[in-house]
Design an enzyme around this catalytic site. Structure first.
Site, PDB file in Angstrom:
ATOM      1  N   ALA A   1       0.817  -1.210   0.000  1.00 35.02           N
ATOM      2  CA  ALA A   1       0.000   0.000   0.000  1.00 35.02           C
ATOM      3  C   ALA A   1       0.851   1.259   0.000  1.00 35.02           C
ATOM      4  O   ALA A   1       0.450   2.289  -0.541  1.00 35.02           O
ATOM      5  CB  ALA A   1      -0.942  -0.010   1.206  1.00 35.02           C
TER       6      ALA A   1
ATOM      7  N   PHE B   1      -4.954   5.680  -1.956  1.00 33.01           N
ATOM      8  CA  PHE B   1      -5.447   6.707  -1.047  1.00 33.01           C
ATOM      9  C   PHE B   1      -4.741   8.025  -1.384  1.00 33.01           C
ATOM     10  O   PHE B   1      -3.565   8.014  -1.782  1.00 33.01           O
ATOM     11  CB  PHE B   1      -5.158   6.287   0.396  1.00 33.01           C
ATOM     12  CG  PHE B   1      -5.772   7.174   1.435  1.00 33.01           C
ATOM     13  CD1 PHE B   1      -7.119   7.082   1.742  1.00 33.01           C
ATOM     14  CD2 PHE B   1      -4.993   8.108   2.113  1.00 33.01           C
ATOM     15  CE1 PHE B   1      -7.689   7.901   2.703  1.00 33.01           C
ATOM     16  CE2 PHE B   1      -5.548   8.942   3.066  1.00 33.01           C
ATOM     17  CZ  PHE B   1      -6.906   8.840   3.368  1.00 33.01           C
TER      18      PHE B   1
ATOM     19  N   THR C   1      -3.060  10.369  -0.112  1.00 35.54           N
ATOM     20  CA  THR C   1      -1.737  10.749   0.392  1.00 35.54           C
ATOM     21  C   THR C   1      -0.637   9.766   0.015  1.00 35.54           C
ATOM     22  O   THR C   1       0.529   9.988   0.378  1.00 35.54           O
ATOM     23  CB  THR C   1      -1.772  10.887   1.924  1.00 35.54           C
ATOM     24  OG1 THR C   1      -2.213   9.646   2.500  1.00 35.54           O
ATOM     25  CG2 THR C   1      -2.706  12.007   2.350  1.00 35.54           C
ATOM     26  N   LYS C   2      -0.962   8.715  -0.705  1.00 36.45           N
ATOM     27  CA  LYS C   2       0.072   7.780  -1.135  1.00 36.45           C
ATOM     28  C   LYS C   2       0.932   8.418  -2.229  1.00 36.45           C
ATOM     29  O   LYS C   2       0.577   9.425  -2.830  1.00 36.45           O
ATOM     30  CB  LYS C   2      -0.575   6.486  -1.658  1.00 36.45           C
ATOM     31  CG  LYS C   2      -1.320   5.691  -0.593  1.00 36.45           C
ATOM     32  CD  LYS C   2      -0.373   5.168   0.464  1.00 36.45           C
ATOM     33  CE  LYS C   2      -1.013   4.124   1.380  1.00 36.45           C
ATOM     34  NZ  LYS C   2      -2.013   4.656   2.308  1.00 36.45           N
ATOM     35  N   ASN C   3       2.070   7.789  -2.525  1.00 36.72           N
ATOM     36  CA  ASN C   3       2.951   8.312  -3.585  1.00 36.72           C
ATOM     37  C   ASN C   3       2.208   8.467  -4.901  1.00 36.72           C
ATOM     38  O   ASN C   3       2.454   9.409  -5.662  1.00 36.72           O
ATOM     39  CB  ASN C   3       4.149   7.391  -3.779  1.00 36.72           C
ATOM     40  CG  ASN C   3       5.103   7.426  -2.605  1.00 36.72           C
ATOM     41  OD1 ASN C   3       4.706   7.673  -1.468  1.00 36.72           O
ATOM     42  ND2 ASN C   3       6.379   7.172  -2.854  1.00 36.72           N
TER      43      ASN C   3
END
Length: 403
Positions: free
Chosen positions: A167, A191, A193-195
């Protein structure tokens, strides 16, 4: 390097607006196209994104789904893991790792972590295997792959499946191979805020098995084999076409963002040395043969100083976060498993000491230095005033790529 003092300004933990603005025109065009077509459920946009992710991860198959959590649940369902089964995983991770195992009726079995990488410690896995064990679920925490050669060797020896929880780790590599092809099934989250983050929830599964890919595609649409015919009970866990369209735009920038995160991490390492904080701050290690993508830049704050550091950063409007303050084996909802405090000493120690700092790609060096100066002031008030700034506001980060 500059020696003049600079005015401290707020530093956000993450700034999604700064990431969006350069891509706004292309993103809005992609959304407008979908709105004009009114084709929101699966379809060509999702299929193209799946192909692009498969290529990016060097995986033969990719299957879009509704979230990283649903990706984990779908993976376990596709492997026929359920009631009476056990899945070995780490207690130092986001809640979804453990909850996905519980959700399918299986039992999470926690194994302590390596104190350097924060990933599951392979040396402790075999002792946790029982006749009920069906899989190992390593988490590539903070963007660095777990020790997959050892994990896969143990899995092969005991005839177990391996489900990667990636994730936080899209684009990460283990000895030249990307997360996504290091186990039987790999699970990603998009999501925001993920990379690689969407405009809401989204997820992806990758696998080398055409049979598992077919099963996963079936399970994500209620177990449907053809319209209104259901071979089994699945989930409503499709990836929205709108999310796929947005993520396709952003995927083209992912490697540039990753390299910027890596440069930020190198800059932080240099700054902690410059401010003489190495006795209290332990910086993350990145193994030379691997590719760390720094979903988080997580340090350890020793000598019970973390609360002081957090308060000082908060007072200066500098973002920071604790991932994760409570190990899963100590969460109240998992009390039925019988774990107690002291059972996972490395995970528990990490929960008491870790602190994640701003690492997003759009940060400038003066902001990184503001973060480190804030930490220095918390540890030794007044000390930063006696240390010259290492970077000026006008300086850019070094452009070399960090492996």
């Amino acid at each position: 390097m500059a020696t003049a003092p600079l005015q401290n300004t707020p530093v956000p933990f993450i700034d999604l607006v700064a990431q969006y603005e350069p891509l706004a025109e292309e993103t809005l065009a992609a959304v407008s196209r979908l709105m004009s077509e009114q084709k929101f459920i699966l379809g060509e946009e999702v299929e193209l994104f799946e192909q692009e992710i498969a290529t990016y991860c060097t995986a033969p198959e990719a299957i879009g789904c509704s979230s990283g959590t649903d990706a984990l649940i779908l993976a376990l369902m596709a492997l026929n893991i359920g009631a009476g089964d056990e899945v070995i995983t780490t207690p130092f991770t986001f809640f979804a790792t453990g909850s996905s195992i519980h959700r399918v009726g299986a039992k999470p079995v926690f194994v302590d972590i390596d104190p350097i990488t924060y990933n599951i410690d392979p040396a402790k896995i075999e002792a946790a295997i029982t006749p009920k064990t069906k899989a190992i679920m390593p988490v590539h925490i903070f963007g660095q792959c777990a020790e997959m050669d050892q994990i896969n060797s143990i899995a092969a020896k005991h005839n177990l499946f391996v489900v990667e929880d990636a994730a936080q780790a899209i684009g990460s590599e283990y000895r030249g191979r990307r997360a996504g092809v290091l186990g039987d099934i790999c699970c990603f989250s998009f999501f925001p805020t993920k990379n690689l983050g969407g405009a809401g929830d989204g997820g992806m599964l990758t696998t080398r098995s055409p049979e598992l890919a077919t099963r996963l595609k079936q399970l994500r649409v209620h177990g449907q084999t053809s319209v209104y015919y259901h071979q089994e009970v699945g989930l409503n866990a499709r990836l929205d076409a709108l999310q796929a369209a947005i993520l396709r735009v952003k995927l083209k920038s992912l490697d540039d963002w990753t390299e910027a995160r890596q440069r930020n991490a190198e800059c932080y390492n240099e700054l902690f040395q410059h401010y003489d904080l190495e006795e209290v701050i332990v910086v993350p290690e990145s193994k030379s043969q691997d590719r760390h993508v720094y979903n988080q830049y997580t340090v350890r704050v020793l000598d019970d100083r973390r609360d002081d550091v957090i308060q000082n950063l908060r007072d200066q409007q500098i973002g920071a976060a604790v991932y994760y303050p409570v190990s899963l084996h100590l969460q109240p909802c998992f009390s039925y498993l019988g774990y107690k405090k002291g059972d996972m000493p490395q995970s528990e120690a990490a929960s008491n000491e870790v602190l994640s700092l701003p690492i997003f790609a759009e940060l400038v060096v003066s902001q990184l230095e503001t973060v480190v100066r804030g930490i220095a002031e918390a540890i030794a008030p007044g000390s930063a005033e006696n240390i010259d700034r290492l970077y000026s506001e006008s300086e850019e980060l070094p452009q070399k790529k960090v492996a």
